[in-house]
Design a protein around this motif. Sequence first.
Motif, PDB file in Angstrom:
ATOM      1  N   ASP A   1       0.839  -1.201   0.000  1.00 37.74           N
ATOM      2  CA  ASP A   1       0.000   0.000   0.000  1.00 37.74           C
ATOM      3  C   ASP A   1       0.870   1.246   0.000  1.00 37.74           C
ATOM      4  O   ASP A   1       1.462   1.601   1.015  1.00 37.74           O
ATOM      5  CB  ASP A   1      -0.909   0.000   1.228  1.00 37.74           C
TER       6      ASP A   1
ATOM      7  N   THR B   1      -0.503   4.117  -1.398  1.00 30.50           N
ATOM      8  CA  THR B   1      -1.446   5.202  -1.670  1.00 30.50           C
ATOM      9  C   THR B   1      -2.029   5.814  -0.408  1.00 30.50           C
ATOM     10  O   THR B   1      -2.476   6.947  -0.431  1.00 30.50           O
ATOM     11  CB  THR B   1      -2.601   4.691  -2.544  1.00 30.50           C
ATOM     12  N   GLY B   2      -2.050   5.082   0.683  1.00 34.32           N
ATOM     13  CA  GLY B   2      -2.664   5.585   1.907  1.00 34.32           C
ATOM     14  C   GLY B   2      -1.870   6.717   2.534  1.00 34.32           C
ATOM     15  O   GLY B   2      -0.652   6.798   2.404  1.00 34.32           O
TER      16      GLY B   2
ATOM     17  N   THR C   1      -1.344  -4.143   4.143  1.00 28.37           N
ATOM     18  CA  THR C   1      -0.275  -3.170   3.920  1.00 28.37           C
ATOM     19  C   THR C   1       0.944  -3.826   3.284  1.00 28.37           C
ATOM     20  O   THR C   1       1.706  -3.190   2.589  1.00 28.37           O
ATOM     21  CB  THR C   1       0.134  -2.517   5.264  1.00 28.37           C
TER      22      THR C   1
END
Length: 106
Positions: free
Chosen positions: A73, A75-76, A86
Motif C-alpha cells: 500500500d 497510496t494511503g 499493507t
Amino acid sequence: MKFYDTGERDEVYYYIATFLENHMTEHTAESYMLQWQRGHLSNYQYLLHLNSLADRSCNDLSQYPVLPWVLADYTGAHLDLTNSGTFRDLSKPVGALNKDRLERLL
C-alpha cells in the motif's frame, strides 16, 4: 573440556561466542547473520551490511543497495503496520503480484 549436560555446554559456548563477537571484528556474511539472529543488528542494518559486502552502497548510484520490497500500500496517507493488506504477498515473486502478469507466467 568435558560437559555433563547440554545446557552447561551451551552456556559456555554462548559466553565464548559473545566474548569473541565483542572483541574480534569480523566482517563476513556469517558474522553479520549471527549478530542479526541475536538481535544485535536491526533488519535494516543487516541488509546494509550484506549490501556493503556485495560492494553496494548509497554512495554509488550505479550500485545502489538492494532492499526487499515488502509494502503493498503506497497510496494511503497513513501506514498501518497492523493491517496485513499493507504488506505484499511474500509467497510470490514481485513480478507475479500483478494478476495479468501472473496469468502470463502460468
